[in-house]
Design an enzyme around this catalytic site. Structure first.
Site, short mmCIF file in Angstrom:
data_model
loop_
_atom_site.label_atom_id
_atom_site.label_comp_id
_atom_site.label_asym_id
_atom_site.label_seq_id
_atom_site.Cartn_x
_atom_site.Cartn_y
_atom_site.Cartn_z
N SER A 1 4.97 2.59 8.26
CA SER A 1 4.81 1.15 7.30
C SER A 1 5.64 1.09 6.39
CB SER A 1 3.69 1.81 6.28
OG SER A 1 2.00 1.96 6.79
N ASP B 1 0.82 -7.40 1.17
CA ASP B 1 0.82 -6.55 1.22
C ASP B 1 2.03 -6.32 1.64
OD1 ASP B 1 0.13 -3.23 1.62
OD2 ASP B 1 -0.01 -3.61 3.72
N HIS C 1 0.93 -1.02 0.22
CA HIS C 1 -0.04 0.23 -0.30
C HIS C 1 0.92 1.48 0.00
CE1 HIS C 1 0.71 0.16 4.54
NE2 HIS C 1 0.50 0.88 4.52
#
Length: 540
Positions: A280, A200, A170
């Site tokens: 992230s 992911d 993402h």
């Protein structure tokens, strides 16, 4: 926790052994001896043992001992409680500092430009007046050009002699440009090799001079971590470069819905090491500085609840990502559930003795072979008892390959063969779901278990986004605090079975529930509001 305590204990004993040796040497220096005093290093070896002596015999100098002995058990008595606490804190801090020095140089910041296709989940955050007053608007230069800028983290690994960056999908999905920044400040271009939306995970190739000399992290084994182990997160939260936070492993094997609604995260690591937007893709480290996870998600409106993808799961898809830019997974085309303690008795089996088939998709390879209520016991002779075990056995097999499933159907064992299909994307599996309004009460059924239900009409079928062939009764009211309430049932759910007995009409419901005590064990089969696949729901 065992590993952390072991590290602290070793450091503490080493420190105390040094104290004992130092005191002995001080006594020795007061009286000359015939033998030379051995030197003491920063990491002393185990203390030499002292032979038993009569009570009145002069003390034997430690350096002159000729036979080994265990350290005195009263060494801790030489320190105060405060000194011991300081020693434990120092040991933990040294472990964290060592881990940071080891892995930190290989943790990078990723600045990504991508075509804006959806509204950013962080837009409201960055539009907050406090943020804009002190930090400005990071999206402003790109709004008019239809671009979206995202910030994330990643870490460099050595894969078969080439340096690549591992991050979240993402962070870099649909990227048109990627800029990579090292902790030292050097920047270079990044090329997106491939990404996997299901897990992911994505891979970026650094491009520039001397990339072959970039530092790399050491990879750990996420299958060996335990609750209570140290956890260290490094990343670039909210653009603050190279931020380090520390905590512990709070839980393992967590499953929860993805923020965008496209499926679920599975088998995640939970940690209280702080993770924020921008973290992230960064590494989650153990106490030895080895990567055990990829920092990925945070619990909204909560503090200290953060999640990481186990590094072993990422390594499993890495070859496919690098070779083809994507991951192709095999698929049975079924919806599966755990055989929990509440559900298993209704099927006459022990809890977690297999995997329950909750629904079979008409477009999947198992349609016409498997049935709702089947229990999968093994795959090609290998027992499967949990959902993740069945998923792991199936998804990494070649598409088009055949598998032999041993199943239990209505108490009878049998073996079926299925040719595996290709798993569709998460978006395709979710389909186009609508959030229905409140059904309008029409024909009401018998109230039971805190539920009011009504007949399914053509109007409700359309309103609830159900197939035209749907049969059952619709939940029109859930009493707060009831068994149905705590089971998570909602207005608009369609009940199609009760204890595996089909419910097609309001009369079926009334007949079945009228014969049951209020406290009886019940497992409902429902289709959630808005449509989707069936699932079993036990009423506790």
């Amino acid at each position: 926790m065992k590993k952390a305590l072991l590290i602290i204990s070793v450091l503490a004993l080493a420190f105390l052994a040094g104290v004992a040796i130092d005191q002995s040497l001080r006594h020795q220096s007061a009286a000359p001896t015939a033998q030379q005093t051995p030197s003491v290093t920063e990491r002393p070896q185990a203390l030499p043992q002292t032979p038993e002596t009569p009570a009145k015999q002069a003390p034997i100098v430690l350096a002159q001992a000729t036979s080994p002995a265990a350290p005195s058990t009263d060494l801790f008595a030489q320190l105060t409680k405060e000194q011991i606490e300081q020693l434990i804190v120092a040991a933990g801090q040294n472990a964290v500092k060592t881990a940071i020095k080891k892995a930190g140089p290989a943790v990078v910041q990723l600045e990504v430009l991508k075509r804006s296709t959806v509204r950013s989940p962080f837009k409201d955050f960055f539009d907050d007046p406090f943020w804009r007053r002190f930090f400005g608007d990071p999206f402003e230069p790109f709004r008019e050009r239809g671009l979206e800028r995202s910030l994330g983290s990643g870490f460099i690994i050595d894969y078969q002699g080439q340096k690549i960056i591992v991050t979240n999908n993402h962070v870099v999905e649909n990227a048109t440009s990627i800029r990579v920044t090292l902790p030292e400040g050097r920047t270079f271009e990044g090329e997106l090799i491939g990404g996997d939306a299901f897990l992911d995970v994505a891979v970026v190739r650094p491009k520039g001079p001397n990339v072959e000399q970039l530092p790399t992290v050491e990879l750990g084994d996420s299958d060996k971590i335990e609750i209570g182990d140290w956890a260290i997160a490094i990343g670039n939260p909210l653009g603050f470069e190279h931020t380090v936070t520390a905590g512990i492993i709070s839980a393992l094997h967590r499953d929860f819905p993805k923020p965008d609604g496209s499926g679920r995260f599975q088998d995640m690591i939970q940690t209280d090491a702080a993770i924020n937007p921008g973290n992230s893709g960064g590494p989650l480290l153990d106490a030895l500085g080895r990567v055990i996870g990829i920092n990925t998600a945070i619990a909204v409106n909560a503090e200290g609840i953060n999640f990481a993808i186990p590094i072993n799961a990422a390594l499993r898809v890495l070859p496919s990502l690098i070779a083809s830019g994507k991951v192709t997974r095999a698929w049975l085309g079924v919806v599966i559930q755990e055989l929990t303690e509440e559900i298993a008795p209704g099927f006459g089996v022990e809890p977690y003795s297999g995997v329950l088939i909750a629904d079979v998709r008409p477009d999947g390879p198992s349609y016409g072979i498997l049935q709702r209520g089947d229990i999968v016991l093994s795959v090609d002779g290998k027992p499967v008892k949990r959902v993740t075990e069945l998923q792991q056995e199936i998804m990494y097999r070649p598409v088009g390959s055949k598998v032999q499933l041993e199943i239990l159907r209505n108490g009878t064992r049998q073996t079926v063969e299925i040719t595996l299909g290709e798993r569709p994307s998460e978006q395709a599996l979710m389909g186009t779901l609508t959030v229905p309004g409140q059904p309008v009460p029409q024909g009401q059924g018998v109230e039971k278990f805190g539920l009011k239900v009504q007949a399914l009409t053509p109007e409700l079928i359309k309103q609830l986004n159900l197939p035209s062939s749907a049969e059952g009764v619709v939940i029109s009211e859930v009493q707060p605090g009831s068994r149905a309430f705590w089971a998570g049932l909602q207005v608009g759910d369609l009940i199609i079975e009760l204890n595996r007995q089909p419910i097609k009409t309001l009369d079926d419901w009334n007949k079945l529930v009228s014969e049951l005590p209020d406290d009886t064990r019940v497992v409902l089969t429902i289709i959630p509001r808005g449509g989707g696949s069936a699932r079993f729901v036990p009423l506790r």
